[in-house]
Scaffold this motif. Structure first.
Motif, PDB file in Angstrom:
ATOM      1  N   LEU A 207       0.894  -1.253   0.096  1.00 17.69           N
ATOM      2  CA  LEU A 207      -0.035  -0.155  -0.068  1.00 17.69           C
ATOM      3  C   LEU A 207       0.820   1.349  -0.022  1.00 17.69           C
ATOM      4  N   ALA A 208       1.928   1.378   0.799  1.00 13.67           N
ATOM      5  CA  ALA A 208       2.995   2.241   0.716  1.00 13.67           C
ATOM      6  C   ALA A 208       3.337   2.581  -0.768  1.00 13.67           C
ATOM      7  N   ILE A 209       3.775   1.596  -1.622  1.00 15.58           N
ATOM      8  CA  ILE A 209       4.285   2.010  -2.855  1.00 15.58           C
ATOM      9  C   ILE A 209       2.906   2.273  -3.669  1.00 15.58           C
ATOM     10  N   ALA A 210       2.005   1.762  -3.513  1.00 14.46           N
ATOM     11  CA  ALA A 210       0.922   2.095  -4.252  1.00 14.46           C
ATOM     12  C   ALA A 210       0.633   3.780  -4.003  1.00 14.46           C
ATOM     13  N   LYS A 211       0.512   4.113  -2.655  1.00 20.00           N
ATOM     14  CA  LYS A 211       0.237   5.442  -2.353  1.00 20.00           C
ATOM     15  C   LYS A 211       1.238   6.464  -3.095  1.00 20.00           C
ATOM     16  N   GLN A 212       2.660   5.870  -3.035  1.00 19.49           N
ATOM     17  CA  GLN A 212       3.558   6.969  -3.541  1.00 19.49           C
ATOM     18  C   GLN A 212       3.597   6.962  -5.319  1.00 19.49           C
ATOM     19  N   ALA A 213       2.968   6.014  -5.643  1.00 17.42           N
ATOM     20  CA  ALA A 213       2.925   5.954  -7.114  1.00 17.42           C
ATOM     21  C   ALA A 213       1.636   6.762  -7.428  1.00 17.42           C
TER      22      ALA A 213
ATOM     23  N   HIS B 286       1.429  11.133  -9.443  1.00 14.18           N
ATOM     24  CA  HIS B 286       0.863  11.212 -10.415  1.00 14.18           C
ATOM     25  C   HIS B 286      -0.475  12.105 -10.241  1.00 14.18           C
ATOM     26  N   GLY B 287      -0.294  12.867  -9.232  1.00 10.10           N
ATOM     27  CA  GLY B 287      -1.574  13.931  -8.563  1.00 10.10           C
ATOM     28  C   GLY B 287      -2.827  13.177  -8.096  1.00 10.10           C
ATOM     29  N   GLY B 288      -2.686  11.873  -7.856  1.00 11.16           N
ATOM     30  CA  GLY B 288      -3.951  11.322  -7.582  1.00 11.16           C
ATOM     31  C   GLY B 288      -4.352  11.379  -6.104  1.00 11.16           C
ATOM     32  N   SER B 289      -5.238  10.404  -5.551  1.00 14.33           N
ATOM     33  CA  SER B 289      -5.652  10.238  -4.366  1.00 14.33           C
ATOM     34  C   SER B 289      -5.860   8.713  -4.250  1.00 14.33           C
ATOM     35  N   ILE B 290      -5.555   8.206  -2.956  1.00 17.53           N
ATOM     36  CA  ILE B 290      -5.669   6.881  -2.763  1.00 17.53           C
ATOM     37  C   ILE B 290      -6.362   6.822  -1.449  1.00 17.53           C
ATOM     38  N   ARG B 291      -7.401   5.955  -1.109  1.00 14.77           N
ATOM     39  CA  ARG B 291      -7.975   5.610   0.209  1.00 14.77           C
ATOM     40  C   ARG B 291      -8.529   4.223   0.417  1.00 14.77           C
ATOM     41  N   VAL B 292      -8.753   4.186   1.740  1.00  9.19           N
ATOM     42  CA  VAL B 292      -8.971   2.745   2.009  1.00  9.19           C
ATOM     43  C   VAL B 292     -10.383   2.791   2.999  1.00  9.19           C
ATOM     44  N   GLN B 293     -11.362   1.852   2.912  1.00  2.00           N
ATOM     45  CA  GLN B 293     -12.353   2.176   3.755  1.00  2.00           C
ATOM     46  C   GLN B 293     -12.957   0.806   4.277  1.00  2.00           C
ATOM     47  N   ASN B 294     -13.532   0.730   5.449  1.00  2.00           N
ATOM     48  CA  ASN B 294     -14.217  -0.459   5.953  1.00  2.00           C
ATOM     49  C   ASN B 294     -15.474  -0.495   5.569  1.00  2.00           C
TER      50      ASN B 294
END
Ligand SMILES: Nc1ncnc2c1ncn2[C@@H]1O[C@H](COP(=O)(O)OP(=O)(O)OP(=O)(O)O)[C@@H](O)[C@H]1O
Ligand SMILES: [Mg+2]
Length: 59
Positions: free
Chosen positions: A37-43, A47-55
């Motif tokens: 998840l850390a690598i995914a977030k940095q990538a 690229h100016g995007g956002s990543i999040r996770v939710q239950n």
């Protein structure tokens, strides 16, 4: 937008944002280095995007 959903049993409450920190593993249910998840977030951030996770409650 890319949305991924699985039936993993969820993340521990209050730990959701920690999941993106490098080398952080929130459970010992499976092997890993806590990097996915850390690598995914940095990538995504690069690229100016956002990543999040939710239950989500089970339907
Ligand atoms: N799909 C998921 N379902 C439930 N918990 C998850 C899921 N993905 C990640 N996690 C939780 O977040 C933590 C960090 O995830 P991350 O992908 O960064 O590392 P990892 O899966 O433990 O190891 P790696 O990805 O390096 O093989 C995991 O240890 C796990 O506790
Ligand atoms: Mg992983």
């Amino acid at each position: 937008m890319i949305e991924i959903e699985d039936c993993c049993g969820g993340l521990p409450p209050g730990k959701v944002e920690e999941a993106f920190a490098p080398f952080v593993r929130l459970d010992n249910r499976q092997s890993g280095f806590g990097l996915g998840l850390a690598i995914a977030k940095q990538a995504v951030d690069a690229h100016g995007g956002s990543i999040r996770v939710q239950n989500l409650p089970r339907a």
